[in-house]
Enzyme design. Structure first.
Site, mmCIF file in Angstrom:
data_model
loop_
_atom_site.group_PDB
_atom_site.id
_atom_site.type_symbol
_atom_site.label_atom_id
_atom_site.label_comp_id
_atom_site.label_asym_id
_atom_site.label_seq_id
_atom_site.Cartn_x
_atom_site.Cartn_y
_atom_site.Cartn_z
ATOM 1 N N HIS A 17 0.775 -1.080 -0.061
ATOM 2 C CA HIS A 17 -0.048 -0.106 -0.039
ATOM 3 C C HIS A 17 0.515 1.061 0.108
ATOM 4 O O HIS A 17 2.253 1.423 0.585
ATOM 5 C CB HIS A 17 -1.163 0.008 1.394
ATOM 6 C CG HIS A 17 -2.437 -1.060 1.209
ATOM 7 N ND1 HIS A 17 -2.992 -0.932 0.312
ATOM 8 C CD2 HIS A 17 -2.108 -2.178 2.141
ATOM 9 C CE1 HIS A 17 -3.330 -2.874 0.154
ATOM 10 N NE2 HIS A 17 -2.942 -2.900 1.772
ATOM 11 N N ALA A 18 0.323 1.979 -1.011
ATOM 12 C CA ALA A 18 1.246 3.993 -0.841
ATOM 13 C C ALA A 18 0.646 4.597 0.572
ATOM 14 O O ALA A 18 -0.029 3.885 0.958
ATOM 15 C CB ALA A 18 0.218 4.539 -1.407
#
Length: 373
Positions: A17-18
């Site tokens: 995930h960013a």
């Protein structure tokens, strides 16, 4: 993919995930689930309406399923904790499913006609799928406008209007207590800090403290994304030929991607899963639509693929999700060998977990066991 990412994704950053703004592959799993849930709503509810099922009964079932989803989500939030009531996280993944399904399902059930009017000629014939959802579109757009007003027009004490950054040490700590702007503020006020997510990714980078990526305000744009799924599902019902369906899906995917790119690259509203921003909704929906179109062509049109091995686990999606969460630290689902500091071993462990749950899904399918709400 969901199970693989939740098991570390082999340690590959682009699969996870960013941290805040941006989009990695792991960020696409949740919105694809949300969107496909919306896609199924017109298929299921319209079928019930055509059979003469009362709208009140349909709404009663929607409310019941939504409440069960919310409750199961809260239960999962207590895994690995002592279930101290003062500190239980209230919102989460299943809770957001429950909220989005509740709102969109009831809107569709009450505002849809038992038989869709199809125009044969003129301009309206080209947009039958949209005109049949016009009352719902008006309601959903009002929710989207409300989200924009709350996010960009209301002021958070001590923070600039419209701030949507990670707070903490970001920008040299200039907006330390402004994490998520109004999205973080409303969660702290309504839920209380102790009932939000205590270990967000941004805390490891910016020392921002608790922040819930599945909080209250993001539910509004999640509702919007669910309805975009409804729109795609309506295309499946209105257009009877595969070419008509594919053309509409590709057209909508192109429109969504253009809007999302303008919002993100124009620096108006960055793509952000933590805030479930509008640009994130449009981009992830465009990707979901494209994937659906490819699957539809391969499975239903040219019949080159039957959907395996993904189809069978998808028939017990709730079991897959809850099971891998509950058994996250239990052998044989979870294990370590040595320091596990290489991509190879982390990938093997994650794929092992995915493989076991796939086998379980096939075993349940063979016994005709399907667990859903």
């Amino acid at each position: 993919m969901m199970i693989f990412v939740n098991n570390g994704a082999g340690g590959y950053k682009f699969l996870e995930h960013a941290t805040w703004n941006g989009l990695y592959i792991g960020d696409l799993v949740f919105p694809c689930f949300i969107w496909i849930m919306g896609f199924c709503i017109p298929i299921a509810i319209t079928s019930q309406l055509s059979r003469g099922v009362s709208r009140l009964i349909i709404c009663k079932n929607i409310i019941k399923r939504s409440c069960f989803l919310f409750l199961l989500g809260i239960c999962l939030n207590t895994l690995g904790t002592d279930s101290q009531l003062e500190n239980i996280r209230i919102f989460g993944v299943l809770q957001r499913f429950g909220v989005a399904y509740l709102v969109v399902g009831i809107i569709y059930a009450f505002l849809s006609k038992k038989k869709t009017k199809i125009y044969e000629h003129g301009l309206l014939a080209q947009i039958n799928d949209c005109t049949s959802l016009l009352p719902q579109w008006i309601f959903i757009m009002s929710i989207l406008i409300l989200h924009c007003i709350i996010t960009f027009c209301l002021t958070v004490p001590g923070c600039p209007k419209g701030y949507i950054g990670p707070g903490g040490l970001h920008e040299n700590g200039k907006y330390f207590n402004c994490t998520g702007g109004f999205a973080g503020y409303i969660d702290r006020i309504v839920l209380g800090v102790n009932h939000t997510y205590q270990r967000p990714i941004i805390d490891t980078i910016y020392k921002s403290g608790p922040f819930d990526p599945e909080g209250i305000l993001g539910c509004l744009t999640t509702i919007f994304q669910t309805f975009l799924g409804v729109q795609a599902g309506k295309i499946l019902r209105v257009y009877k030929t595969w070419k008509g369906r594919v053309i509409r899906w590709i057209m909508f995917a192109a429109i969504y991607s253009c809007i999302g790119c303008i919002l993100h690259f124009g620096n108006y509203i960055p793509v952000n899963k933590n805030l479930w921003s509008m640009s994130f909704v449009f981009i992830s929906t465009a990707i979901a639509l494209t994937l659906l179109t490819l699957c539809y062509l391969l499975v239903d049109v040219v019949e080159m693929w039957n959907g395996g091995p993904f189809r069978i686990p998808g028939m017990n999606a709730l079991v897959m999700y809850m099971g891998h969460q509950i058994c996250y630290q239990i052998f044989p689902f979870h294990w370590k060998f040595g320091t596990m500091n290489s991509h190879m071993w982390q990938t093997i462990a994650a794929l092992w977990n995915v493989g076991l749950w796939t086998i379980i899904a096939y075993a349940l399918h063979r016994k005709r066991i399907y667990i859903s709400l």
